[in-house]
Design an enzyme around this catalytic site. Structure first.
Site, mmCIF file in Angstrom:
data_model
loop_
_atom_site.group_PDB
_atom_site.id
_atom_site.type_symbol
_atom_site.label_atom_id
_atom_site.label_comp_id
_atom_site.label_asym_id
_atom_site.label_seq_id
_atom_site.Cartn_x
_atom_site.Cartn_y
_atom_site.Cartn_z
ATOM 1 N N ASP A 21 0.862 -1.193 0.000
ATOM 2 C CA ASP A 21 0.000 0.000 0.000
ATOM 3 C C ASP A 21 0.895 1.237 0.000
ATOM 4 O O ASP A 21 1.824 1.339 0.799
ATOM 5 C CB ASP A 21 -0.884 -0.042 1.255
ATOM 6 C CG ASP A 21 -1.715 1.219 1.415
ATOM 7 O OD1 ASP A 21 -1.960 1.899 0.395
ATOM 8 O OD2 ASP A 21 -2.103 1.528 2.558
ATOM 9 N N ASN A 23 -0.535 4.563 -0.053
ATOM 10 C CA ASN A 23 -1.200 5.799 0.390
ATOM 11 C C ASN A 23 -1.921 5.669 1.730
ATOM 12 O O ASN A 23 -2.691 6.549 2.117
ATOM 13 C CB ASN A 23 -2.176 6.289 -0.686
ATOM 14 C CG ASN A 23 -3.271 5.263 -0.992
ATOM 15 O OD1 ASN A 23 -3.325 4.206 -0.361
ATOM 16 N ND2 ASN A 23 -4.134 5.578 -1.944
ATOM 17 N N ASP A 25 -4.316 3.705 2.816
ATOM 18 C CA ASP A 25 -5.738 3.344 2.932
ATOM 19 C C ASP A 25 -5.919 1.861 3.276
ATOM 20 O O ASP A 25 -7.044 1.367 3.352
ATOM 21 C CB ASP A 25 -6.504 3.697 1.651
ATOM 22 C CG ASP A 25 -6.073 2.882 0.437
ATOM 23 O OD1 ASP A 25 -5.107 2.089 0.556
ATOM 24 O OD2 ASP A 25 -6.686 3.040 -0.636
ATOM 25 N N ASP A 29 -1.686 -1.270 -3.844
ATOM 26 C CA ASP A 29 -2.002 -0.520 -5.056
ATOM 27 C C ASP A 29 -0.838 -0.570 -6.041
ATOM 28 O O ASP A 29 0.240 -1.105 -5.740
ATOM 29 C CB ASP A 29 -2.383 0.922 -4.716
ATOM 30 C CG ASP A 29 -1.384 1.585 -3.763
ATOM 31 O OD1 ASP A 29 -0.173 1.366 -3.932
ATOM 32 O OD2 ASP A 29 -1.826 2.317 -2.839
ATOM 33 N N ASP A 98 -4.347 -10.611 -15.908
ATOM 34 C CA ASP A 98 -5.394 -11.597 -15.697
ATOM 35 C C ASP A 98 -6.539 -11.313 -16.665
ATOM 36 O O ASP A 98 -7.005 -10.169 -16.755
ATOM 37 C CB ASP A 98 -5.901 -11.499 -14.245
ATOM 38 C CG ASP A 98 -6.023 -12.867 -13.588
ATOM 39 O OD1 ASP A 98 -6.661 -13.734 -14.190
ATOM 40 O OD2 ASP A 98 -5.474 -13.050 -12.486
ATOM 41 N N ASP A 199 -8.508 -16.775 -16.451
ATOM 42 C CA ASP A 199 -9.292 -17.294 -15.330
ATOM 43 C C ASP A 199 -10.323 -18.322 -15.824
ATOM 44 O O ASP A 199 -11.032 -18.064 -16.802
ATOM 45 C CB ASP A 199 -9.998 -16.105 -14.659
ATOM 46 C CG ASP A 199 -10.677 -16.478 -13.365
ATOM 47 O OD1 ASP A 199 -9.981 -16.885 -12.429
ATOM 48 O OD2 ASP A 199 -11.916 -16.343 -13.290
ATOM 49 N N GLU A 254 -6.247 -21.228 -16.691
ATOM 50 C CA GLU A 254 -6.671 -21.928 -15.476
ATOM 51 C C GLU A 254 -7.736 -22.935 -15.893
ATOM 52 O O GLU A 254 -8.812 -22.543 -16.354
ATOM 53 C CB GLU A 254 -7.232 -20.930 -14.462
ATOM 54 C CG GLU A 254 -7.632 -21.613 -13.149
ATOM 55 C CD GLU A 254 -8.399 -20.689 -12.210
ATOM 56 O OE1 GLU A 254 -8.297 -20.898 -10.995
ATOM 57 O OE2 GLU A 254 -9.106 -19.777 -12.693
ATOM 58 N N HIS A 327 -3.166 -17.467 -5.238
ATOM 59 C CA HIS A 327 -4.097 -16.630 -4.468
ATOM 60 C C HIS A 327 -5.349 -17.390 -4.023
ATOM 61 O O HIS A 327 -6.094 -16.888 -3.183
ATOM 62 C CB HIS A 327 -4.503 -15.409 -5.295
ATOM 63 C CG HIS A 327 -5.285 -15.766 -6.529
ATOM 64 N ND1 HIS A 327 -4.722 -16.440 -7.588
ATOM 65 C CD2 HIS A 327 -6.577 -15.566 -6.866
ATOM 66 C CE1 HIS A 327 -5.631 -16.632 -8.525
ATOM 67 N NE2 HIS A 327 -6.773 -16.115 -8.111
ATOM 68 N N ASP A 328 -5.587 -18.577 -4.592
ATOM 69 C CA ASP A 328 -6.754 -19.381 -4.229
ATOM 70 C C ASP A 328 -6.398 -20.582 -3.362
ATOM 71 O O ASP A 328 -7.275 -21.361 -2.993
ATOM 72 C CB ASP A 328 -7.446 -19.925 -5.495
ATOM 73 C CG ASP A 328 -8.218 -18.858 -6.250
ATOM 74 O OD1 ASP A 328 -8.675 -17.892 -5.614
ATOM 75 O OD2 ASP A 328 -8.349 -18.996 -7.485
#
Length: 557
Positions: A21, A23, A25, A29, A98, A199, A254, A327-328
């Protein structure tokens, strides 16, 4: 086997929400990624796969896209994205994006139009059906639990969503849909990207009539009617002909549920479809009869059989992708290694496996640090939609909270999504704000700053593995041959190309074990290329005492 740049590459997957990150929040990003490009260059990776950064309501963390040509505000601007591409290219790295085109968001302009009326020009961009006897059009289960159909009162019909209700499936039978997809692909390729990860691409062709699925539960598995469907190869060959063949790119599809025979159709060098696929046979190794949430212990014999099958059956026909997490999926050191006493040793051992097989290795962010699974105390701390849907469904079916939480600790997708651990400062240096997902509490011990400073770290070991692939073509193109097929603790194999021959020896467990070199593997001398323990001078390979999670890669002469 044709030589190509993507066969010789190592890919690093970035999950942007959790990487860095910039900034405050609490959300990673694109400027954050840019600030870490030197780190990636130091690791030595060739290609970055960037998970979705497109405009999205974020029902499924960006895999529900509302505008394929826009960047999500939380992640930055298209100008930030262009700076990222320039920053990668100037460092000799490539970028793959992706491509999520089995479905869109229900907030995409096409779907907003589609649901207005049955005669809307966009109606046929999606899969709409009448109900049957007051029920859904068929009994398919969504991959995220519940029915795969959502009733829409405006036109009194149902639309198909194989994933979340906010992810309606596109109708690939409609040529206009395909044309739209090829246009958006061309738009990104013309911006200079180097390919796509696609995907659930093997779900875009559904069997005509959408027949009912089979099974015990209320909503049934319809996979055989929407995976590897009747027109899938026709669609992908058209995509290749219309778009991909015009650029020098890599593509990885995938494709859950494919066998090596089916994969050869997707990646055959003469077929004009994809460069490689992600198959998940090895990822299902600890799933019980009830599916992924019913965890059963995995066995090395099964693991070796699966990995070897893919190595040998695609050899000379097509190309493998090599991964043990993404990520899964849960963190590989927690799942296949030992995330306690032998975390470093087992992480290096698993890395050795992935970087010494035939195929393109994929590193998931934090894998090179040995990041681990996380155990949050309550379901409220988890963010993943699949996890929340499963928790609700399993509680309603009478399963205990403790039992469900144990499944989440093993298999939940948030294991991979906790923020990247950069240093020992608050929130692991990921953000100065409140992170969107809690950082794994072990960030004070496991972080990039610590790893970079330690010459014996997992990071530096990975760096050497990546260098080795560049120095030894046998690691990329060599033939794979399994040794000691029936050994329950050791995974060993050779890689051979011409006169060059490597021996890889891996102890997959904490118990010491003796490796006995098969008589078929003759050698006069050897050179040690890499390993996670030192080998004493003059060590003989005929009987090698392996320490916990030991890995050795030896060049035989």
């Amino acid at each position: 086997m044709k030589k190509t740049w993507w066969k010789e590459s190592v890919v690093y997957q970035i999950y942007p929400r959790s990487f860095q990150d910039s900034n405050g929040d609490g959300i990673g990003d694109i400027p954050g990624i840019i600030s870490r490009l030197d780190y990636l260059q130091k690791l030595g990776v060739d290609v970055i796969w960037l998970c979705p950064v497109y405009e999205s309501p974020n029902d499924d963390n960006g895999y529900d896209i509302s505008n394929y040509r826009g960047i999500m505000d939380e992640f930055g601007t298209i100008e930030d994205w262009e700076r990222l591409l320039d920053g990668l290219h100037s460092r000799g790295m490539k970028l793959i994006m992706d491509l999520v085109v089995n479905h869109t968001s229900d907030e995409h302009a096409w779907f907003v139009e589609s649901r207005k009326s049955k005669d809307n020009p966009y109606r046929d961009y999606y899969i709409w059906r009448d109900g049957k006897d007051g029920q859904e059009p068929n009994n398919w289960a969504s991959i995220f639990s519940g029915s795969a159909w959502k009733y829409d009162e405006t036109t009194e019909q149902y639309y198909l969503h194989l994933f979340s209700q906010k992810q309606p499936d596109l109708n690939w039978e409609n040529e206009k849909v395909r044309r739209e997809v090829y246009d958006l692909m061309t738009w990104w390729l013309d911006k200079g990207i180097d390919g796509f990860r696609m995907d659930v691409i093997n779900m875009i062709s559904k069997v005509e009539g959408l027949p009912d699925g089979e099974g015990e539960s209320k909503y049934k598995d319809g996979g055989k009617y929407f995976m590897n469907g009747p027109r899938i190869h026709e669609f992908l060959q058209e995509m290749n002909r219309e778009v991909l063949s015009k650029y020098d790119v890599m593509t990885v599809g995938e494709t859950p549920g494919v066998s090596p025979e089916e994969a050869a159709l997707y990646v055959g060098e003469d077929r004009g479809e994809l460069s490689m696929v992600f198959q998940f046979e090895s990822m299902d190794i600890d799933s019980g009869p009830g599916g992924k949430w019913y965890v059963t212990p995995w066995k090395l014999l099964d693991f070796k059989r699966i990995m070897s099958k893919w190595q040998t059956e695609l050899d000379g026909k097509g190309w493998n992708s090599l991964f043990l997490n993404n990520h899964d999926q849960p963190r590989m050191v927690s799942r296949f290694g030992n995330d306690g006493q032998y975390r470093k040793e087992s992480a290096k051992m698993l890395g050795t496996l992935l970087h010494t097989m035939q195929g393109t290795p994929f590193i998931y962010q934090g894998e090179e640090l040995g990041m681990t699974n996380v155990k949050f105390a309550t379901i409220e701390e988890y963010q993943d939609i699949e996890t929340h849907n499963m928790f609700k469904e399993h509680r309603e079916a009478g399963r205990s909270v403790e039992d469900i939480m144990a499944s989440i600790y093993s298999k939940g997708r948030d294991n991979a999504r906790t923020p990247m651990q950069w240093d020992a400062t608050e929130h692991g240096g990921f953000t100065t704000g409140t992170p969107w997902l809690v950082v794994n509490p072990n960030y004070k011990e496991i972080n990039a700053e610590e790893a970079l400073a330690d010459p014996d770290s997992i990071f530096h070991y990975y760096r050497r593995l990546i260098e080795l692939r560049k120095q030894h073509e046998v690691l990329v193109y060599g033939k794979y041959e399994l040794l000691l097929e029936d050994h329950e603790h050791i995974y060993a194999y050779t890689r051979t190309r011409g006169d060059e021959r490597l021996l890889v020896i891996l102890n997959f467990f904490a118990d010491p074990v003796t490796f006995e070199l098969p008589a078929s593997v003759g050698y006069r001398s050897y050179e040690r290329l890499i390993g996670n323990y030192e080998l004493p001078e003059g060590t003989r390979l005929e009987q090698l005492e392996l320490r916990p999670y030991e890995a050795q890669v030896l060049r035989l002469r």
